[in-house]
Design an enzyme around this catalytic site. Structure first.
Site, mmCIF file in Angstrom:
data_model
loop_
_atom_site.group_PDB
_atom_site.id
_atom_site.type_symbol
_atom_site.label_atom_id
_atom_site.label_comp_id
_atom_site.label_asym_id
_atom_site.label_seq_id
_atom_site.Cartn_x
_atom_site.Cartn_y
_atom_site.Cartn_z
ATOM 1 N N GLU A 1 0.836 -1.206 0.000
ATOM 2 C CA GLU A 1 0.000 0.000 0.000
ATOM 3 C C GLU A 1 0.869 1.254 0.000
ATOM 4 O O GLU A 1 1.900 1.312 0.683
ATOM 5 C CB GLU A 1 -0.871 -0.006 1.258
ATOM 6 C CG GLU A 1 -1.743 1.232 1.441
ATOM 7 C CD GLU A 1 -2.505 1.217 2.757
ATOM 8 O OE1 GLU A 1 -3.496 1.959 2.867
ATOM 9 O OE2 GLU A 1 -2.115 0.453 3.679
ATOM 10 N N LYS B 1 -9.071 3.047 -2.819
ATOM 11 C CA LYS B 1 -9.522 2.630 -1.491
ATOM 12 C C LYS B 1 -10.838 3.335 -1.158
ATOM 13 O O LYS B 1 -10.935 4.563 -1.218
ATOM 14 C CB LYS B 1 -8.446 2.986 -0.464
ATOM 15 C CG LYS B 1 -8.627 2.381 0.918
ATOM 16 C CD LYS B 1 -7.389 2.707 1.766
ATOM 17 C CE LYS B 1 -7.405 2.008 3.114
ATOM 18 N NZ LYS B 1 -6.180 2.315 3.891
ATOM 19 N N CYS C 1 -5.481 -2.676 2.639
ATOM 20 C CA CYS C 1 -5.396 -2.552 4.095
ATOM 21 C C CYS C 1 -6.756 -2.845 4.747
ATOM 22 O O CYS C 1 -7.320 -3.907 4.542
ATOM 23 C CB CYS C 1 -4.841 -1.178 4.475
ATOM 24 S SG CYS C 1 -3.990 -1.148 6.081
#
Length: 336
Positions: A44, A131, A165
């Site tokens: 990430e 995200k 994540c």
């Protein structure tokens, strides 16, 4: 062909120095190329960086000039998609002759997004995933992605998708990717906690999918001298300790986790194992109950502005958010 060699790269960024990070990425990809890996996953926010410990000068009701300068520096280290940096990253994929997934900080106007980019072995940019839910203070510096960038790409090495994540903790997002037939679940992260290992094994077992989780290994030496983090200024101070791991469809750890250093970890996989696993648990198939539960996924791009022209409606799209043709095709349904 169902058997493939896959790998994850555990590495840190050079914070606020994207050209230097790209040089480091090139070296890691050269090392991976020597191992003939079919799919390579980076962590990430690898390009653009994860500024762990910075508060960007924010308290409730307060923003400081110094914090605004920190954001400006962060914005400058982000990249446009597509842009010159994506072209260079594509050259790394072409050099490796591998599919490549990498976390980047994407710049779209003045807003930043935590994004995963997907590249083909010919170097082309296939798709991106923004995200959808930044966690805690990440929301100070990152915008939220919408449902239009939730790709699962059908490739010769498998059906590749990504959750970044703590997106991995959103049940509806997981079910969406399961429903699209993912069998190579890429999980770029900076979560170094022991619990992360349990989560990766759970997702692999729940979805009967291979999970490839790439975590950063970042030290204070990777940050500039004036970096005002909270964890100390000794160059050897570890900011993110790693924990990259590859897990099989029955929750078995195939490689890793690795802590305390940069590393390439690899595993030999057989995609037929995902079908063997779904014999008794297919959460998007025979183990679902659509007569009881329904999940609606809005994949419409959500732009901040819409203009009316001659009574019609068109959405404002910045040039910096223009998508490569193949991703547009994906949205229109030619690529799932």
């Amino acid at each position: 062909m169902t058997k493939h060699h896959v790998g994850v790269i555990q590495a840190g960024s050079s914070l606020f120095d994207t050209p230097r990070t790209l040089e480091r990425m090139a070296a890691h990809c050269e090392a991976a190329a020597e191992q003939a890996i079919d799919l390579v996953v980076f962590p990430e926010a690898y390009i653009g960086g994860y500024p762990k410990g910075l508060d960007f000068g924010t308290r409730v009701g307060i923003r400081t000039p110094e914090g605004r300068d920190d954001f400006l520096r962060y914005w400058k280290s982000a990249i446009e998609v597509p842009g010159p940096e994506t072209g260079r990253i594509g050259s790394f994929a072409a050099m490796m002759k591998a599919y490549l997934v990498v976390g980047v900080i994407e710049r779209d106007g003045a807003t930043l997004y935590c994004t995963a980019l997907f590249f083909a072995p010919d170097g082309s940019l296939l798709a991106k995933h923004r995200k959808v839910m930044p966690t805690a203070s990440e929301r100070l510096v990152w915008g939220q992605g919408d449902g239009s960038t939730l790709p699962v790409l059908d490739t010769p090495v498998g059906r590749i998708g990504a959750a970044i994540c703590w997106e991995n903790y959103i049940p509806a997002l997981r079910q969406t990717l399961y429903g699209k037939g993912i069998n190579l679940w890429c999980a770029p992260t900076v979560d170094e906690r022991d619990m992360w290992q349990s989560s990766m094994r759970h997702i692999a077992y729940e979805g009967r999918t291979f999970v490839l989780s790439a975590c950063q290994y970042l030290t204070r030496a990777d940050a500039p001298e004036d970096y005002d983090g909270l964890q100390g200024n000794d160059p050897s101070t570890v900011l993110i300790r790693g924990g990259s791991v590859i897990v099989g469809p029955m929750g078995d750890v195939l490689a890793g986790p690795v802590y305390g250093k940069e590393a390439i970890i690899t595993a030999e996989i057989d995609l037929c194992d995902t079908i063997r696993g779904k014999y008794d648990l297919d959460v998007a198939g025979h183990y679902a109950r659509p007569d009881i539960f329904e999940l609606a996924v809005n994949e419409t791009p959500r732009r901040p502005l819409a203009f009316s022209v001659d009574g019609g409606r068109r959405e404002a799209v910045s040039q910096m958010n223009a998508l490569p043709i193949r991703e547009q095709d994906m949205r229109e349904g030619s690529i799932e």
